[in-house]
Design a protein around this motif. Structure first.
Motif, PDB file in Angstrom:
ATOM      1  N   PHE A 108      38.327  49.700  35.585  1.00  0.00           N
ATOM      2  CA  PHE A 108      39.280  49.281  36.590  1.00  0.00           C
ATOM      3  C   PHE A 108      38.841  48.985  37.793  1.00  0.00           C
ATOM      4  CE2 PHE A 108      41.438  52.602  33.831  1.00  0.00           C
ATOM      5  CZ  PHE A 108      42.559  51.872  33.467  1.00  0.00           C
ATOM      6  N   ALA A 109      39.201  47.651  38.389  1.00  0.00           N
ATOM      7  CA  ALA A 109      38.960  47.432  39.760  1.00  0.00           C
ATOM      8  C   ALA A 109      40.450  47.023  40.363  1.00  0.00           C
ATOM      9  CB  ALA A 109      38.226  46.056  39.737  1.00  0.00           C
ATOM     10  N   LEU A 110      40.774  48.014  40.970  1.00  0.00           N
ATOM     11  CA  LEU A 110      42.164  47.964  41.549  1.00  0.00           C
ATOM     12  C   LEU A 110      42.217  48.120  43.151  1.00  0.00           C
ATOM     13  CD1 LEU A 110      43.842  50.502  38.725  1.00  0.00           C
ATOM     14  CD2 LEU A 110      43.700  47.729  38.901  1.00  0.00           C
ATOM     15  N   GLY A 111      43.255  47.289  43.746  1.00  0.00           N
ATOM     16  CA  GLY A 111      43.501  47.519  45.240  1.00  0.00           C
ATOM     17  C   GLY A 111      42.003  47.163  45.861  1.00  0.00           C
ATOM     18  N   GLU A 127      34.166  44.116  29.002  1.00  0.00           N
ATOM     19  CA  GLU A 127      35.347  43.899  28.149  1.00  0.00           C
ATOM     20  C   GLU A 127      36.642  44.692  28.364  1.00  0.00           C
ATOM     21  OE1 GLU A 127      33.177  41.779  24.221  1.00  0.00           O
ATOM     22  OE2 GLU A 127      33.434  43.927  24.459  1.00  0.00           O
ATOM     23  N   ASN A 128      36.353  45.859  28.738  1.00  0.00           N
ATOM     24  CA  ASN A 128      37.158  46.880  29.306  1.00  0.00           C
ATOM     25  C   ASN A 128      37.764  46.740  30.547  1.00  0.00           C
ATOM     26  OD1 ASN A 128      34.756  47.837  30.207  1.00  0.00           O
ATOM     27  ND2 ASN A 128      35.602  49.863  30.243  1.00  0.00           N
ATOM     28  N   ALA A 129      37.364  45.810  31.373  1.00  0.00           N
ATOM     29  CA  ALA A 129      37.917  45.820  32.733  1.00  0.00           C
ATOM     30  C   ALA A 129      39.270  45.285  32.841  1.00  0.00           C
ATOM     31  CB  ALA A 129      36.979  44.864  33.824  1.00  0.00           C
ATOM     32  N   LYS A 130      39.840  46.024  33.958  1.00  0.00           N
ATOM     33  CA  LYS A 130      41.090  45.524  34.137  1.00  0.00           C
ATOM     34  C   LYS A 130      41.173  45.583  35.730  1.00  0.00           C
ATOM     35  CE  LYS A 130      43.533  47.766  30.213  1.00  0.00           C
ATOM     36  NZ  LYS A 130      43.592  46.496  29.572  1.00  0.00           N
ATOM     37  N   MET A 131      42.102  44.574  36.267  1.00  0.00           N
ATOM     38  CA  MET A 131      42.106  44.031  37.687  1.00  0.00           C
ATOM     39  C   MET A 131      43.507  44.038  38.053  1.00  0.00           C
ATOM     40  SD  MET A 131      38.858  41.543  37.524  1.00  0.00           S
ATOM     41  CE  MET A 131      37.899  41.857  35.910  1.00  0.00           C
ATOM     42  N   GLY A 132      43.636  44.510  39.347  1.00  0.00           N
ATOM     43  CA  GLY A 132      44.926  44.153  39.966  1.00  0.00           C
ATOM     44  C   GLY A 132      45.064  44.619  41.510  1.00  0.00           C
ATOM     45  N   LEU A 133      45.889  44.142  42.221  1.00  0.00           N
ATOM     46  CA  LEU A 133      46.444  44.577  43.546  1.00  0.00           C
ATOM     47  C   LEU A 133      47.854  45.460  43.377  1.00  0.00           C
ATOM     48  CD1 LEU A 133      45.074  41.470  45.320  1.00  0.00           C
ATOM     49  CD2 LEU A 133      44.050  43.800  45.261  1.00  0.00           C
ATOM     50  N   PRO A 134      47.904  46.808  43.270  1.00  0.00           N
ATOM     51  CA  PRO A 134      49.137  47.328  42.930  1.00  0.00           C
ATOM     52  C   PRO A 134      49.533  47.619  44.593  1.00  0.00           C
ATOM     53  CG  PRO A 134      47.350  48.791  42.718  1.00  0.00           C
ATOM     54  CD  PRO A 134      46.558  47.499  43.066  1.00  0.00           C
ATOM     55  N   GLU A 135      49.146  47.311  45.530  1.00  0.00           N
ATOM     56  CA  GLU A 135      49.673  47.970  46.819  1.00  0.00           C
ATOM     57  C   GLU A 135      50.884  47.966  47.228  1.00  0.00           C
ATOM     58  OE1 GLU A 135      45.236  46.642  47.458  1.00  0.00           O
ATOM     59  OE2 GLU A 135      46.996  46.043  46.369  1.00  0.00           O
ATOM     60  N   LYS A 156      47.357  29.937  44.682  1.00  0.00           N
ATOM     61  CA  LYS A 156      48.465  30.729  45.312  1.00  0.00           C
ATOM     62  C   LYS A 156      49.518  31.149  44.451  1.00  0.00           C
ATOM     63  CE  LYS A 156      51.674  29.586  48.901  1.00  0.00           C
ATOM     64  NZ  LYS A 156      52.171  28.700  49.979  1.00  0.00           N
ATOM     65  N   GLY A 157      49.954  30.453  43.150  1.00  0.00           N
ATOM     66  CA  GLY A 157      51.214  31.009  42.468  1.00  0.00           C
ATOM     67  C   GLY A 157      50.666  32.157  41.633  1.00  0.00           C
ATOM     68  N   ARG A 158      49.641  32.013  41.192  1.00  0.00           N
ATOM     69  CA  ARG A 158      49.003  33.491  40.442  1.00  0.00           C
ATOM     70  C   ARG A 158      48.768  34.671  41.350  1.00  0.00           C
ATOM     71  NH1 ARG A 158      44.722  29.992  36.502  1.00  0.00           N
ATOM     72  NH2 ARG A 158      46.196  29.725  34.579  1.00  0.00           N
ATOM     73  N   ALA A 159      48.233  34.277  42.572  1.00  0.00           N
ATOM     74  CA  ALA A 159      47.882  35.482  43.372  1.00  0.00           C
ATOM     75  C   ALA A 159      49.417  36.117  43.986  1.00  0.00           C
ATOM     76  CB  ALA A 159      47.380  34.950  44.867  1.00  0.00           C
ATOM     77  N   PHE A 160      50.249  35.176  44.074  1.00  0.00           N
ATOM     78  CA  PHE A 160      51.696  35.640  44.464  1.00  0.00           C
ATOM     79  C   PHE A 160      52.244  36.582  43.485  1.00  0.00           C
ATOM     80  CE2 PHE A 160      53.034  32.665  47.928  1.00  0.00           C
ATOM     81  CZ  PHE A 160      52.998  33.564  48.886  1.00  0.00           C
ATOM     82  N   GLU A 161      52.062  36.208  42.125  1.00  0.00           N
ATOM     83  CA  GLU A 161      52.357  36.906  40.722  1.00  0.00           C
ATOM     84  C   GLU A 161      51.807  38.242  40.893  1.00  0.00           C
ATOM     85  OE1 GLU A 161      52.877  36.594  35.974  1.00  0.00           O
ATOM     86  OE2 GLU A 161      52.546  35.079  37.025  1.00  0.00           O
ATOM     87  N   LEU A 162      50.480  38.419  40.891  1.00  0.00           N
ATOM     88  CA  LEU A 162      49.750  39.325  40.691  1.00  0.00           C
ATOM     89  C   LEU A 162      50.188  40.385  41.831  1.00  0.00           C
ATOM     90  CD1 LEU A 162      46.238  37.921  39.754  1.00  0.00           C
ATOM     91  CD2 LEU A 162      47.756  39.637  38.411  1.00  0.00           C
ATOM     92  N   ILE A 163      50.071  39.886  43.096  1.00  0.00           N
ATOM     93  CA  ILE A 163      50.512  40.827  44.292  1.00  0.00           C
ATOM     94  C   ILE A 163      51.836  41.219  44.265  1.00  0.00           C
ATOM     95  CG2 ILE A 163      50.703  40.877  46.692  1.00  0.00           C
ATOM     96  CD1 ILE A 163      48.435  38.987  46.954  1.00  0.00           C
ATOM     97  N   MET A 164      52.815  40.232  43.875  1.00  0.00           N
ATOM     98  CA  MET A 164      54.348  40.812  44.126  1.00  0.00           C
ATOM     99  C   MET A 164      54.437  41.817  42.685  1.00  0.00           C
ATOM    100  SD  MET A 164      56.255  37.421  44.867  1.00  0.00           S
ATOM    101  CE  MET A 164      56.068  36.392  46.510  1.00  0.00           C
TER     102      MET A 164
END
Length: 260
Positions: A108-111, A127-135, A156-164
């Motif tokens: 996990f690489a989150l926030g 291969e088991n890594a998962k990433m996101g910005l859940p703030e 920009k579009g992908r970043a907005f989707e992941l953040i939102m």
């Protein structure tokens, strides 16, 4: 130098710095951020170290986020100070470091963990890594550079989707998005990352530092990346590495760079 929350070891010119809070999934707290700064700074100042690898302990997490218990009761001013200090002490510090920094993302690489990985010059994922910005699921936004570095890397579009959405993506999706450079099996993560570090180490440290400065300038407000490139290119001609590199090429031998 003794650390409580990280491990730091050096081998064959490579410093491997491991966030070591497995009981907290290597979550970042103030002490860990300060220790990481000290370890990275020490490695950067050591001329024998040509590359730095950042990773997390165990098989579950690189860094699962920030330690929320540390700031859950912060005021507006305290929250702003938290972000400003963190960026200055660690995240911006790593991004502009003259020594190459590679994030080996295991799990996990989150926030703040993803923000730390994004501050590195590039990323390799298991291969088991998962990433996101859940703030936003906590009523916050990324505060350690995530709103700036994620769009630079994925658009920009992908970043907005992941953040939102506060969602996570797996390693292969991160590779598809350009968030990571390679995906390998967990047991191959550090050996593969070290192999890349060794390739970097064959080249001029002075030229690599100049390249980092020039590339970063293209993303800085008020900077003209082309002008910085011209300046850094010119400075290279005054280095011993340039003289060694060109002479080695003419002599048809491998260059022995000194980083001077």
């Amino acid at each position: 130098m003794n650390f409580k929350n990280i491990l730091s070891e050096t081998s064959n010119g490579i410093a491997t710095i491991t966030i070591n809070r497995p009981e907290k999934l290597n979550a970042l707290n103030k002490d860990t951020i300060n220790e990481l700064h000290q370890a990275v700074k020490k490695a950067d100042e050591d001329a024998s170290i040509r590359a730095i690898i950042l990773t997390g302990s165990g098989e579950k997490a690189f860094v699962a986020g920030a330690d929320i218990s540390e700031f859950s009761d912060f005021s507006v001013s305290e929250g702003g100070q938290l972000a400003a200090q963190g960026q200055a002490v660690l995240f911006d510090f790593i991004a502009t470091l003259s020594t190459p920094v590679i994030a080996a993302v295991n799990g996990f690489a989150l926030g703040g963990g993803l923000e730390l990985a994004m501050a590195a010059h590039f990323r390799i994922a298991s291969e088991n890594a998962k990433m996101g910005l859940p703030e936003v699921s906590l009523g916050l936004i990324p505060g350690y550079g995530g709103t700036q570095r994620l769009p630079e890397l994925v658009g920009k579009g992908r970043a907005f989707e992941l953040i939102m959405t506060a969602g996570m993506i797996d390693a292969n999706k991160a590779l598809d998005f350009g968030l990571v450079n390679h995906v390998v099996a967990l047991e191959e993560l550090l050996p593969f990352t070290r192999t890349l570090a060794e390739k970097i180490m064959r080249n001029s440290p002075m030229a690599i530092a100049a390249a980092i400065s020039a590339v970063n300038a293209g993303y800085e407000v008020g900077e003209n990346g082309y002008d910085v490139e011209i300046s850094e290119f010119g400075k290279c001609f005054g280095t011993a590495d340039f003289k060694e590199g060109t002479q080695a090429f003419l002599d048809k031998r491998k260059a022995a760079f000194t980083g001077k």
